[in-house]
Design a protein around this motif. Structure first.
Motif, PDB file in Angstrom:
ATOM      1  N   UNK A 259       0.792  -1.150   0.228  1.00 39.73           N
ATOM      2  CA  UNK A 259       0.022   0.242  -0.197  1.00 39.73           C
ATOM      3  C   UNK A 259       0.961   0.793   0.105  1.00 39.73           C
ATOM      4  N   UNK A 260       0.729   2.285  -1.153  1.00 38.46           N
ATOM      5  CA  UNK A 260       0.979   3.606  -0.809  1.00 38.46           C
ATOM      6  C   UNK A 260       2.376   3.196  -1.460  1.00 38.46           C
ATOM      7  N   UNK A 261       3.354   2.808  -2.225  1.00 41.38           N
ATOM      8  CA  UNK A 261       4.092   2.359  -3.271  1.00 41.38           C
ATOM      9  C   UNK A 261       4.478   3.684  -4.226  1.00 41.38           C
ATOM     10  N   UNK A 262       5.369   3.934  -4.465  1.00 39.38           N
ATOM     11  CA  UNK A 262       5.442   5.025  -5.928  1.00 39.38           C
ATOM     12  C   UNK A 262       6.545   4.441  -6.372  1.00 39.38           C
ATOM     13  N   UNK A 263       6.365   3.453  -7.663  1.00 34.17           N
ATOM     14  CA  UNK A 263       7.369   3.251  -7.967  1.00 34.17           C
ATOM     15  C   UNK A 263       8.139   4.165  -9.623  1.00 34.17           C
TER      16      UNK A 263
END
Length: 311
Positions: A259-263
């Protein structure tokens, strides 16, 4: 008064021995100092794919961060974008949140993306990087749904000298319409899409002036299977071999989304694909921006402008 974060407030942890890193302790929704951004750029160049953990980002924050890297691509597909044509809806849900059926064209496009590819390879100027944020992830018990990455710099270096010489003069034909061959149930592309992204040819071996002319393989499996410079049968056989070669574990990193990963990943040197999951049972949604490239892909026989090599 808002203060920009300094470069000492976060840490970078490698994810594999060869590429990939996670960045912890940084809030991208807040202003980023030039020093911090320079450290992120250095990490991106070194690791090729970076994951910012625990980001709470609305579309404006996502867009603002992406714009730090350069111009954004505009997507030609109106029904697969989100609230703006600079955001792509990577999801088996609609923009309104409806869980789509597996035969919906928007879901079939996600199946096309389950094959090795680099975003926007079907453009004359392929993209620089993609920035994707998780808005709805699979539960822990669900199998699949990862994004796998394959390092094409390492893949090129591991080739035999004979294969390196054999691949040097070759090009691959990339075309947006190829997905219709894979899934004939997809609707025909529109005249606008055909004009916006006509077929292009890119060198199979890509030269990177910003990396002292280091080389990588540059191909996709979702935007074509034909190799210029070979017969159709030979080219398709080589393409199949490349598909299997990119899947070697020593070249790969598999990202299980939190949750709430920015890749963010480098489309110039990596391939990626989504792994299979039960689309009928689970919802999975991301929004993606794409940073435009600054020129065509160069090959071993390209005349690279001095302005590019001097950067």
């Amino acid at each position: 008064m808002t203060h920009a974060q300094n470069a000492q407030q976060f840490r970078i942890n490698p994810l594999t021995e060869s590429f990939g890193a996670e960045i912890l302790g940084l809030d991208l929704a807040k202003p980023i100092s030039d020093a911090t951004f320079a450290a992120i750029q250095e990490a991106f160049q070194k690791y090729h794919v970076i994951c910012f953990r625990d980001q709470v980002m609305d579309e404006k924050a996502h867009l603002d961060f992406t714009l730090r890297w350069g111009e954004l691509e505009v997507f030609p597909e109106e029904d697969k974008t989100t609230t703006a044509n600079t955001f792509y809806n990577v999801a088996n849900t609609s923009r309104e949140g409806e869980h789509l059926s597996e035969d919906d064209p928007r879901v079939l496009f996600q199946k096309v993306n389950a094959r090795w590819h680099t975003d926007s390879s079907y453009r004359y100027v392929p993209s620089f990087a993609s920035v994707m944020y998780s808005t709805e992830i699979l539960p822990d018990e669900a199998r699949g749904g990862e994004t796998e990455f394959s390092n094409m710099l390492a893949a090129y270096d591991a080739l035999s000298d004979a294969d390196k010489r054999r691949f040097e003069p070759l090009h691959m034909v990339h075309y947006y319409e190829f997905g219709r061959r894979l899934y004939p149930a997809l609707p025909p592309i529109t005249p606008f899409e055909r004009d916006a992204v006509p077929p292009v040819s890119h060198p199979l071996v890509r030269v990177h002036p910003d990396r002292d002319n280091q080389r990588s393989l540059f191909f996709t499996v979702n935007a074509g299977n034909e190799i210029s410079g070979m017969s159709l049968e030979e080219g398709q056989a080589l393409h199949k071999w490349l598909d299997e070669y990119a899947s070697k574990p020593e070249f790969m990193y598999s990202h299980r989304w939190c949750e709430n990963d920015l890749v963010m990943w480098d489309n110039r040197v990596l391939l990626h694909r989504a792994t299979h999951y039960d689309m009928a049972k689970y919802r999975r949604a991301f929004r993606r921006t794409t940073v435009a490239g600054n020129g065509p892909a160069f090959g071993p026989f390209s005349l690279i402008p001095a302005a590019v090599t001097s950067k």
